[in-house]
Scaffold this active site. Structure first.
Site, PDB file in Angstrom:
ATOM      1  N   TYR A  12      38.882  54.487  70.286  1.00 29.21           N
ATOM      2  CA  TYR A  12      37.970  54.147  71.377  1.00 29.21           C
ATOM      3  C   TYR A  12      37.501  52.697  71.222  1.00 29.21           C
ATOM      4  O   TYR A  12      37.418  51.955  72.188  1.00 29.21           O
ATOM      5  CB  TYR A  12      36.763  55.089  71.372  1.00 29.21           C
ATOM      6  CG  TYR A  12      35.896  54.907  72.585  1.00 29.21           C
ATOM      7  CD1 TYR A  12      36.159  55.602  73.761  1.00 29.21           C
ATOM      8  CD2 TYR A  12      34.817  54.020  72.565  1.00 29.21           C
ATOM      9  CE1 TYR A  12      35.385  55.422  74.886  1.00 29.21           C
ATOM     10  CE2 TYR A  12      34.034  53.836  73.697  1.00 29.21           C
ATOM     11  CZ  TYR A  12      34.318  54.535  74.856  1.00 29.21           C
ATOM     12  OH  TYR A  12      33.548  54.356  75.974  1.00 29.21           O
ATOM     13  N   PHE A  47      43.918  37.711  99.035  1.00 28.98           N
ATOM     14  CA  PHE A  47      44.643  38.960  98.847  1.00 28.98           C
ATOM     15  C   PHE A  47      43.705  40.079  99.321  1.00 28.98           C
ATOM     16  O   PHE A  47      42.486  39.917  99.269  1.00 28.98           O
ATOM     17  CB  PHE A  47      45.051  39.145  97.374  1.00 28.98           C
ATOM     18  CG  PHE A  47      45.878  40.394  97.187  1.00 28.98           C
ATOM     19  CD1 PHE A  47      47.142  40.477  97.724  1.00 28.98           C
ATOM     20  CD2 PHE A  47      45.368  41.494  96.506  1.00 28.98           C
ATOM     21  CE1 PHE A  47      47.891  41.648  97.597  1.00 28.98           C
ATOM     22  CE2 PHE A  47      46.109  42.659  96.373  1.00 28.98           C
ATOM     23  CZ  PHE A  47      47.381  42.734  96.919  1.00 28.98           C
ATOM     24  N   THR A  48      44.272  41.191  99.783  1.00 29.84           N
ATOM     25  CA  THR A  48      43.450  42.242 100.404  1.00 29.84           C
ATOM     26  C   THR A  48      42.272  42.674  99.517  1.00 29.84           C
ATOM     27  O   THR A  48      41.119  42.661  99.958  1.00 29.84           O
ATOM     28  CB  THR A  48      44.310  43.481 100.718  1.00 29.84           C
ATOM     29  OG1 THR A  48      45.042  43.831  99.538  1.00 29.84           O
ATOM     30  CG2 THR A  48      45.292  43.208 101.843  1.00 29.84           C
ATOM     31  N   ASP A 106      44.111  33.648  90.083  1.00 24.19           N
ATOM     32  CA  ASP A 106      44.666  35.000  90.154  1.00 24.19           C
ATOM     33  C   ASP A 106      46.121  34.889  89.699  1.00 24.19           C
ATOM     34  O   ASP A 106      46.967  34.367  90.418  1.00 24.19           O
ATOM     35  CB  ASP A 106      44.569  35.533  91.590  1.00 24.19           C
ATOM     36  CG  ASP A 106      45.126  36.949  91.731  1.00 24.19           C
ATOM     37  OD1 ASP A 106      45.857  37.396  90.830  1.00 24.19           O
ATOM     38  OD2 ASP A 106      44.831  37.598  92.753  1.00 24.19           O
ATOM     39  N   LYS A 115      51.686  43.950  87.681  1.00 26.44           N
ATOM     40  CA  LYS A 115      52.741  42.994  88.037  1.00 26.44           C
ATOM     41  C   LYS A 115      53.078  42.122  86.835  1.00 26.44           C
ATOM     42  O   LYS A 115      54.162  42.188  86.296  1.00 26.44           O
ATOM     43  CB  LYS A 115      52.293  42.106  89.204  1.00 26.44           C
ATOM     44  CG  LYS A 115      52.167  42.823  90.517  1.00 26.44           C
ATOM     45  CD  LYS A 115      50.724  43.044  90.881  1.00 26.44           C
ATOM     46  CE  LYS A 115      50.574  43.840  92.162  1.00 26.44           C
ATOM     47  NZ  LYS A 115      49.581  43.267  93.052  1.00 26.44           N
ATOM     48  N   ARG A 157      52.413  44.091 106.108  1.00 27.21           N
ATOM     49  CA  ARG A 157      51.480  43.042 105.712  1.00 27.21           C
ATOM     50  C   ARG A 157      51.183  42.230 106.955  1.00 27.21           C
ATOM     51  O   ARG A 157      51.809  41.233 107.251  1.00 27.21           O
ATOM     52  CB  ARG A 157      52.077  42.137 104.612  1.00 27.21           C
ATOM     53  CG  ARG A 157      52.329  42.831 103.292  1.00 27.21           C
ATOM     54  CD  ARG A 157      51.122  42.919 102.353  1.00 27.21           C
ATOM     55  NE  ARG A 157      50.131  43.920 102.666  1.00 27.21           N
ATOM     56  CZ  ARG A 157      49.283  44.416 101.764  1.00 27.21           C
ATOM     57  NH1 ARG A 157      49.336  44.039 100.505  1.00 27.21           N
ATOM     58  NH2 ARG A 157      48.370  45.286 102.122  1.00 27.21           N
ATOM     59  N   PHE A 159      44.648  50.110 105.738  1.00 28.62           N
ATOM     60  CA  PHE A 159      46.107  50.267 105.646  1.00 28.62           C
ATOM     61  C   PHE A 159      46.512  51.257 104.568  1.00 28.62           C
ATOM     62  O   PHE A 159      47.580  51.837 104.620  1.00 28.62           O
ATOM     63  CB  PHE A 159      46.776  48.911 105.384  1.00 28.62           C
ATOM     64  CG  PHE A 159      46.349  48.257 104.102  1.00 28.62           C
ATOM     65  CD1 PHE A 159      45.225  47.450 104.058  1.00 28.62           C
ATOM     66  CD2 PHE A 159      47.067  48.465 102.938  1.00 28.62           C
ATOM     67  CE1 PHE A 159      44.808  46.866 102.872  1.00 28.62           C
ATOM     68  CE2 PHE A 159      46.663  47.880 101.745  1.00 28.62           C
ATOM     69  CZ  PHE A 159      45.532  47.081 101.711  1.00 28.62           C
TER      70      PHE A 159
HETATM   71  C1  LIG Z   1      48.229  43.298  93.184  1.00 31.49           C
HETATM   72  C2  LIG Z   1      47.381  42.128  93.259  1.00 31.49           C
HETATM   73  C3  LIG Z   1      46.018  42.206  92.989  1.00 31.49           C
HETATM   74  C4  LIG Z   1      45.334  43.531  92.695  1.00 31.49           C
HETATM   75  O1  LIG Z   1      45.846  44.112  91.553  1.00 31.49           O
HETATM   76  P1  LIG Z   1      45.831  45.714  91.332  1.00 31.49           P
HETATM   77  O2  LIG Z   1      46.330  45.882  89.958  1.00 31.49           O
HETATM   78  O3  LIG Z   1      46.720  46.301  92.383  1.00 31.49           O
HETATM   79  O4  LIG Z   1      44.433  46.160  91.512  1.00 31.49           O
HETATM   80  C5  LIG Z   1      45.279  41.050  93.070  1.00 31.49           C
HETATM   81  N1  LIG Z   1      45.851  39.881  93.385  1.00 31.49           N
HETATM   82  C6  LIG Z   1      47.166  39.769  93.652  1.00 31.49           C
HETATM   83  C7  LIG Z   1      47.743  38.438  93.979  1.00 31.49           C
HETATM   84  C8  LIG Z   1      47.981  40.880  93.595  1.00 31.49           C
HETATM   85  O5  LIG Z   1      49.276  40.757  93.877  1.00 31.49           O
END
Ligand SMILES: *Cc1c(COP(=O)(O)O)cnc(C)c1O
Length: 481
Positions: free
Chosen positions: A80, A132-133, A222, A265, A388, A454
């Site tokens: 933990y 980004f969303t 980001d 990613k 998108r 979405f």
């Molecule tokens: C996917 C993504 C996020 C959010 O990440 P999650 O792991 O899906 O929460 C933020 N910024 C960018 C550019 C992304 O591609």
């Protein structure tokens, strides 16, 4: 991917890995596809994978792991607090980004939650190359707003501009002069997701850094799609030609005050985190990790995923690893361009982005052309892409639609997952669909969530166009799938 010359002169991306574990796929017939997408409320997010042939929804959490990543998962230290796994990961992050402090989080949007809660207050405005969303949702949740200062080339569908994700520097300069006091930080997104996985240049990032220094605001990166952006800087930016991927990464990191990423990613694993050299920012955000994520040495991640991430980050420093995605995408984009299909050029990272506004130029944006094209592509192929466009926006408080700058069907190519014949199949079905594009009709919501609609909103076709498309498919392909 190796730079191998073919005797025939053909140019195709050649993999520098072999497949050692496979997963059986199912290709439902066109009637089953119509049934499945209807059940899913005409929203590809709501399809069950048992009904999906090629899953091109996203690259998130679905990139193929390497044997080394899988092996590392067996050696995880389950604890933990104080897990050795965490120390191995922080050490790797420090080695790659040069940052002292690391706050783990369960995924990218969790980092955005922590950052927005710490830095954004009512009335603030966050300038960025593009939103980004989930980023925008977290900033507006705190009463802030975003302003996009993307370079004008960024929104041109067809272009040969190598860095369409660049910030518009003069626009940023004048924005800061006017409203700098309302800006908690400036955000740059690597491999700009919503405009087709387009990169920024190192030069541009360093110019943004200079403006941040001038106004005393932090630069937040980001880095979720950093791998693609690193590759593009290496091959497209003259001044970086002789830098290694590791050196480019360090130059990027040195320019930023905070780096956060989705490890779904970056690093081909699942998780996320925030890295910084700024002790004060670290201390401000730290209390939120145990509150929202988990203890400071796991932050909601499984130790196995953290081990895979540590190896994945190291592998991201290998040019022949990170070029697989972009080169596959370039190949797919070239084939679509040859077929006359409107697609974002130059090819970016993440996937292939079809211009639904042109593809379905008989539909208005209120009919969600990108959503309709995603449904039509699923009917034609069993391939699942992602809308998108306007559906991915949020209505204004008065109920009016925010029309998206672009209407895109994104066909993601998760890294190292598909074969070239599968890409060829997707191109073939899209070519058929393009020839029958007049049959594609619009969509309207039957159930519309207020936030991030979405993801789980449900829609219906505005006419019986889907039956007509299926009938044409059967006429052309007979009993074939
Ligand atoms: C996917 C993504 C996020 C959010 O990440 P999650 O792991 O899906 O929460 C933020 N910024 C960018 C550019 C992304 O591609």
């Amino acid at each position: 991917m190796a730079n191998v010359k073919f005797y025939t002169g053909e140019q195709i991306p050649l993999e520098m890995h072999k497949v050692r574990i496979i997963q059986r796929l199912n290709l439902p017939n066109v009637d089953e596809r119509l049934e499945a997408i209807t059940q899913a409320g005409n929203n590809t997010f709501l399809l069950s994978t048992e009904h999906v042939f090629l899953d091109m929804l996203t690259d998130s959490g679905v990139n193929a792991m390497s044997d080394r990543q899988q092996a590392a998962m067996f050696l995880a230290d389950d604890a933990y607090a104080g897990s050795q796994t965490f120390f191995r990961l922080s050490k790797k992050i420090k080695e790659i980004f040069g940052t002292e402090h690391f706050l783990p989080a369960h995924q990218g949007r969790a980092c955005e939650n922590l950052i927005s809660r710490t830095f954004v207050k009512q009335g603030d405005i966050v300038p960025m190359n593009y939103h980004f969303t989930t980023t925008k949702a977290h900033i507006t949740e705190m009463g802030g707003d975003v302003v996009e200062l993307l370079c004008p080339e960024g929104l041109e569908v067809t272009s040969d501009d190598p860095f369409k994700g660049n910030m518009d520097i003069p626009a940023l300069q004048s924005f800061m002069e006017e409203k700098g006091d309302k800006v908690p930080f400036i955000r740059m997104e690597a491999g700009t997701n919503l405009i087709g996985g387009q990169p920024f240049s190192l030069e541009n990032l360093e110019q943004v850094r200079d403006i941040c220094r001038q106004y005393g605001v932090p630069l937040v990166l980001d880095a979720s799609l950093l791998a693609d952006n690193l590759y593009f800087i290496k091959v497209r930016e003259e001044q970086c030609k002789y830098l290694s991927i590791r050196e480019i990464t360090r130059r990027i990191a040195d320019a930023c005050d905070l780096i956060y990423f989705s490890a779904r990613k970056l690093g081909c694993a699942r998780g996320g985190g925030i890295c910084t050299n700024n002790e004060e920012y670290y201390r401000l955000m730290r209390p939120l990790v145990p509150l929202f994520e988990g203890f400071l040495t796991y932050g909601g991640m499984s130790v196995r995923e953290m081990e895979a991430l540590t190896v994945g980050l190291e592998e991201t420093m290998d040019e022949e690893m990170i070029n697989q995605g972009p080169l596959y995408i370039e190949h797919m984009v070239d084939k679509l361009v040859e077929a006359g299909i409107p697609v974002i050029t130059p090819g970016g990272g993440l996937g292939c982005h079809v211009d639904a506004l042109k593809f379905c130029d008989h539909l208005t944006q209120e009919e969600y052309p990108a959503g309709a094209l995603a449904v039509a592509m699923y009917l034609a192929s069993g391939c699942r892409g992602m809308e998108r466009g306007t559906m991915s926006e949020q209505r204004r408080p008065d109920g009016s639609e925010v029309l998206s700058n672009m209407e895109l069907l994104r066909l993601a190519l998760p890294r190292r997952v598909f074969t070239l014949s599968q890409v060829k199949y997707a191109v073939d079905r899209l070519t058929w669909l393009y020839e029958n594009r007049q049959l594609i009709g619009g969509l309207r919501f039957t159930e519309e969530p207020e936030v991030l609609r979405f993801f789980y909103g449900r829609l219906e076709p505005t006419s019986d166009w889907q039956q007509a498309l299926v009938a044409k498919f059967k006429a052309d392909f007979g009993d074939s799938l």
